[in-house]
Scaffold this motif. Sequence first.
Motif, PDB file in Angstrom:
ATOM      1  N   UNK A   1       0.832  -1.194   0.000  1.00  0.00           N
ATOM      2  CA  UNK A   1       0.000   0.000   0.000  1.00  0.00           C
ATOM      3  C   UNK A   1       0.871   1.249   0.000  1.00  0.00           C
ATOM      4  N   UNK A   2       0.543   2.175  -0.890  1.00  0.00           N
ATOM      5  CA  UNK A   2       1.384   3.360  -1.001  1.00  0.00           C
ATOM      6  C   UNK A   2       0.573   4.578  -1.438  1.00  0.00           C
ATOM      7  N   UNK A   3       1.022   5.755  -1.022  1.00  0.00           N
ATOM      8  CA  UNK A   3       0.464   7.001  -1.550  1.00  0.00           C
ATOM      9  C   UNK A   3       1.579   7.633  -2.366  1.00  0.00           C
ATOM     10  N   UNK A   4       1.348   7.791  -3.655  1.00  0.00           N
ATOM     11  CA  UNK A   4       2.411   8.345  -4.506  1.00  0.00           C
ATOM     12  C   UNK A   4       2.231   9.840  -4.684  1.00  0.00           C
ATOM     13  N   UNK A   5       3.321  10.563  -4.794  1.00  0.00           N
ATOM     14  CA  UNK A   5       3.227  11.994  -5.071  1.00  0.00           C
ATOM     15  C   UNK A   5       2.561  12.233  -6.416  1.00  0.00           C
ATOM     16  N   UNK A   6       1.939  13.391  -6.529  1.00  0.00           N
ATOM     17  CA  UNK A   6       1.281  13.737  -7.796  1.00  0.00           C
ATOM     18  C   UNK A   6      -0.053  14.397  -7.518  1.00  0.00           C
ATOM     19  N   UNK A   7      -0.810  14.668  -8.568  1.00  0.00           N
ATOM     20  CA  UNK A   7      -2.090  15.349  -8.367  1.00  0.00           C
ATOM     21  C   UNK A   7      -3.234  14.349  -8.219  1.00  0.00           C
ATOM     22  N   UNK A   8      -4.214  14.797  -7.473  1.00  0.00           N
ATOM     23  CA  UNK A   8      -5.453  14.035  -7.290  1.00  0.00           C
ATOM     24  C   UNK A   8      -6.615  14.946  -7.677  1.00  0.00           C
ATOM     25  N   UNK A   9      -7.677  14.342  -8.206  1.00  0.00           N
ATOM     26  CA  UNK A   9      -8.874  15.123  -8.487  1.00  0.00           C
ATOM     27  C   UNK A   9     -10.008  14.612  -7.611  1.00  0.00           C
ATOM     28  N   UNK A  10     -10.688  15.552  -6.994  1.00  0.00           N
ATOM     29  CA  UNK A  10     -11.844  15.226  -6.155  1.00  0.00           C
ATOM     30  C   UNK A  10     -13.096  15.654  -6.901  1.00  0.00           C
ATOM     31  N   UNK A  11     -14.098  14.800  -6.921  1.00  0.00           N
ATOM     32  CA  UNK A  11     -15.370  15.136  -7.561  1.00  0.00           C
ATOM     33  C   UNK A  11     -16.470  15.086  -6.500  1.00  0.00           C
ATOM     34  N   UNK A  12     -17.370  16.035  -6.553  1.00  0.00           N
ATOM     35  CA  UNK A  12     -18.487  16.011  -5.602  1.00  0.00           C
ATOM     36  C   UNK A  12     -19.792  16.147  -6.367  1.00  0.00           C
ATOM     37  N   UNK A  13     -20.801  15.413  -5.900  1.00  0.00           N
ATOM     38  CA  UNK A  13     -22.096  15.516  -6.566  1.00  0.00           C
ATOM     39  C   UNK A  13     -23.036  14.430  -6.101  1.00  0.00           C
ATOM     40  N   UNK A  14     -24.121  14.287  -6.848  1.00  0.00           N
ATOM     41  CA  UNK A  14     -25.179  13.371  -6.433  1.00  0.00           C
ATOM     42  C   UNK A  14     -25.153  12.031  -7.139  1.00  0.00           C
ATOM     43  N   UNK A  15     -24.072  11.706  -7.858  1.00  0.00           N
ATOM     44  CA  UNK A  15     -23.964  10.378  -8.476  1.00  0.00           C
ATOM     45  C   UNK A  15     -22.513  10.160  -8.871  1.00  0.00           C
ATOM     46  N   UNK A  16     -22.215   8.991  -9.427  1.00  0.00           N
ATOM     47  CA  UNK A  16     -20.828   8.720  -9.837  1.00  0.00           C
ATOM     48  C   UNK A  16     -20.451   9.545 -11.058  1.00  0.00           C
ATOM     49  N   UNK A  17     -21.415  10.270 -11.616  1.00  0.00           N
ATOM     50  CA  UNK A  17     -21.068  11.165 -12.726  1.00  0.00           C
ATOM     51  C   UNK A  17     -20.868  12.597 -12.250  1.00  0.00           C
ATOM     52  N   UNK A  18     -20.700  12.759 -10.952  1.00  0.00           N
ATOM     53  CA  UNK A  18     -20.517  14.097 -10.362  1.00  0.00           C
ATOM     54  C   UNK A  18     -19.466  14.879 -11.139  1.00  0.00           C
ATOM     55  N   UNK A  19     -19.782  16.148 -11.423  1.00  0.00           N
ATOM     56  CA  UNK A  19     -18.880  16.920 -12.273  1.00  0.00           C
ATOM     57  C   UNK A  19     -18.112  18.025 -11.566  1.00  0.00           C
ATOM     58  N   UNK A  20     -18.598  18.459 -10.421  1.00  0.00           N
ATOM     59  CA  UNK A  20     -17.887  19.532  -9.713  1.00  0.00           C
ATOM     60  C   UNK A  20     -16.573  18.972  -9.199  1.00  0.00           C
ATOM     61  N   UNK A  21     -15.477  19.658  -9.478  1.00  0.00           N
ATOM     62  CA  UNK A  21     -14.201  19.061  -9.099  1.00  0.00           C
ATOM     63  C   UNK A  21     -13.204  20.057  -8.530  1.00  0.00           C
ATOM     64  N   UNK A  22     -12.206  19.512  -7.864  1.00  0.00           N
ATOM     65  CA  UNK A  22     -11.083  20.309  -7.364  1.00  0.00           C
ATOM     66  C   UNK A  22      -9.851  19.418  -7.422  1.00  0.00           C
ATOM     67  N   UNK A  23      -8.693  20.070  -7.423  1.00  0.00           N
ATOM     68  CA  UNK A  23      -7.463  19.273  -7.481  1.00  0.00           C
ATOM     69  C   UNK A  23      -6.586  19.570  -6.262  1.00  0.00           C
ATOM     70  N   UNK A  24      -5.775  18.621  -5.896  1.00  0.00           N
ATOM     71  CA  UNK A  24      -4.742  18.902  -4.905  1.00  0.00           C
ATOM     72  C   UNK A  24      -3.520  18.076  -5.244  1.00  0.00           C
ATOM     73  N   UNK A  25      -2.450  18.459  -4.606  1.00  0.00           N
ATOM     74  CA  UNK A  25      -1.174  17.829  -4.941  1.00  0.00           C
ATOM     75  C   UNK A  25      -0.586  17.136  -3.716  1.00  0.00           C
ATOM     76  N   UNK A  26      -0.096  15.945  -3.926  1.00  0.00           N
ATOM     77  CA  UNK A  26       0.592  15.238  -2.842  1.00  0.00           C
ATOM     78  C   UNK A  26       2.087  15.259  -3.149  1.00  0.00           C
ATOM     79  N   UNK A  27       2.868  15.702  -2.174  1.00  0.00           N
ATOM     80  CA  UNK A  27       4.317  15.714  -2.409  1.00  0.00           C
ATOM     81  C   UNK A  27       4.970  14.557  -1.650  1.00  0.00           C
ATOM     82  N   UNK A  28       6.184  14.240  -2.046  1.00  0.00           N
ATOM     83  CA  UNK A  28       6.873  13.106  -1.409  1.00  0.00           C
ATOM     84  C   UNK A  28       7.146  13.428   0.052  1.00  0.00           C
ATOM     85  N   UNK A  29       7.285  12.390   0.851  1.00  0.00           N
ATOM     86  CA  UNK A  29       7.516  12.587   2.298  1.00  0.00           C
ATOM     87  C   UNK A  29       8.842  13.275   2.539  1.00  0.00           C
TER      88      UNK A  29
END
Length: 762
Positions: free
Chosen positions: A734-762
């Motif tokens: 199990x690992x968390x790799x550095x890089x960007x992630x996208x978060x989606x929020x909404x009322x179904x798995x087709x949710x379109x509202x999104x935001x991004x964040x970045x994970x940096x190495x430890x």
Amino acid sequence: MKHSTHARRAGIARALIPLLLLAGGLAQARPQGDEAAVVESLIGRMTLDEKLGQLNQPPGPDNRTGPEAEAGGLDQVRRGEVGSFLGLHGAARTCQYQHVAVEETRLGIPLLFAGDVIHGFRTVFPQSIGEAATFDPAAVERSARISATEAAAHGLHWTFAPMVDVARDPRWGRISEGSGEDVYLGKALARARVRGFQGGDPGPALEQALRRDDTVLATAKHFVAYGAAEAGRDYNTTDMSERVLREVYLPPFRAAVEAGAGSVMAAFNDLNGVPMHANKSLIEDVLRKQWGFDGILVSDYTGVWELVKHGVAADETDAGVLALEAGVDIDMVSDIYRRKLPGALREGRVTMAQIDEAVRRVLRAKYRLGLFEDPYRYCDVQREAQRTLTPEFRQAAREVARESMVLLKNEGNVLPLSKDKIRTLAVIGPLADLGKAMIGNWAGDGRPDEAVTPLQGLREALGPEVRILHVGGAQIEGDDRSGFDQAVVAAKQADAVVMFLGEHPDMSGEASSRTRLDLPGVQSQLALAVQAVGKPTAVVLLNGRPLTINTLQENLPAILEAWYPGVEGGRAIADVLFGDYNPAGRLPVSFPRTVGQVPLYYDHKNTGRPIRLNANGTEEKYTSRYLDSPNTPLYPFGYGLSYTQFRYSAPKVKHPTLVAGQAQQVEVTVSNIGSRAGDEVVQLYLRDDVASISRPVRQLRGFRRIHLEPGQSRTLTFVLEAEDMAFLDANLKSTVEPGTFTVFAGGSSEAEQEAKFEVSAK
Ligand code: NOJ
């Protein structure tokens, strides 16, 4: 038998204990001491036959869940050949057996009574897939809590639930028994059900809860990958990568074990060539050693014997040896351990230590349930009557049923129907008045005649002033259209029409796979004929699996998915149809357009050639697609409509950048912008944009069912833990790799509202 009689006898037995002990010990003397002391002192005194008796689970007279098998009787108990029963219900009857076990066998070890209490006992709640559609773990826990209370009052100590198999193939009939296609939802509901059945979280709370008279031992089943049966055919082979096994199929079991599940059931399938009843590495190494599971591993019905059919055991002895060696403690129905292990022991093919270990787990469970303290705790017939189908239980069943319903389509706001405007209502379809279609399959001791059917529910809601025209119109299956005319005539006379279509409950559940997913028989044609009359028409679906209902979607204005909604189903349906309850259930599984898309699930991989549009808007040919169907489902996972509308703001991440291993917080604001109050299931999905292993396009990482008044807004905070961002690397670590992630929020798995964040190495 009266409780007072039991109490008297138990009292007399207690009073006699010192005398009996003085006289050299007799069966009825209750073992004293802590768990280890009781268990080890018994094991030390048991003969081989007595030990193997503890590992034997014959069917009881109430059992009807598998191929015909001879029921175990009182004489078998007397001979010490039985440790537990499957399918023997009722406070009086279980206690008759318990008395024999406790008072007429040498060591007086109490029996365990087990049964399939899946979504209710007598108070039947919605079929598990419907409960999953609530997206409400608290409601699901409440259902399990009530089911346990009722089942325990009827003498049961142990349920073979929850079924936590992830299922992505709707041809497989058992998709109805679980929580659908998603791992995250599956884990949440596995925990909720285990807690509901057992009454507490691991630790002192669980220890105390299990000794109460309203809890039962839970079983996470079927370990493992049973839901991946090839081609959706029940009991079929499974073959998958270690990664998929660990990422998709194992996690709900782990969640159940972490929630303290007292037992796990082995699955019928073979996995990568090794039948699960002989799968030592998964049972011993993963379940027991890695996860620390110390409860009972029970075989499935004749699962030990089936090792011969799988072709990995030459005969019954071989099968018994393999299963014991793999870590299967209890032999359900095969009666192989009892008959064949003595020979295997003599030949040195199994050891006494292995047998003792299995016996230890069984005795431990009995101890944890407090049965050595009081074997008759579940024996109160008055309590049994008081705790059966009470108004409070029924009310809970109605509430969970309302929550489970998913509004799939509502063009022109056909729904809700207005009670005030309807003078005549046509109620059409083969499932409108079928009690069995309320309680579904695996309905415990549920009785169809105790269920409120849709016809009854609608009558009750509308009162005697309103005329109801009830016409079957067609059978569930077959091609008889002779009832169509009558249905059309009824529709013509009515102000509105509600049609009840779907599958007979026996068309899903165990041994009920289908190659087609369309509405059986001529029901779609019936719907078209009735719709053509032009009255406001709604279809209510009663079914245990996703169906390919393109015809309905294209032609009918309103469709409500009601699953098999339980004893109060008819009332719950009326609540939703008339707007006394605003539906908010969400699909726990994708509904395909055609069976050819199966398996179809939202958290798929992107592939190297995802669909791309040409300049003229057509799909580029050389992409991963079908010629004759879109890739997308008819209705996606997490989808469901409401009588009001909700608006989402873009999610806000607290940390635009964070270090691998840290948690993230995401805020989502939801507003009810319609004119009715209602629930909304707020869903949060996450994508790891670039990783060393290809990741799903998105994965559910949070959900919450909330209530909003018209005009009301709420801001929810979701916490994304490191494990929510983690995946298994090339070495399955199990690992968390550095890089960007996208978060989606909404009322179904087709949710379109999104935001991004970045994970940096430890
Ligand atoms: C077979 C089923 O696979 C399992 O789920 C059930 O618990 C047992 N029969 C006992 O009824």
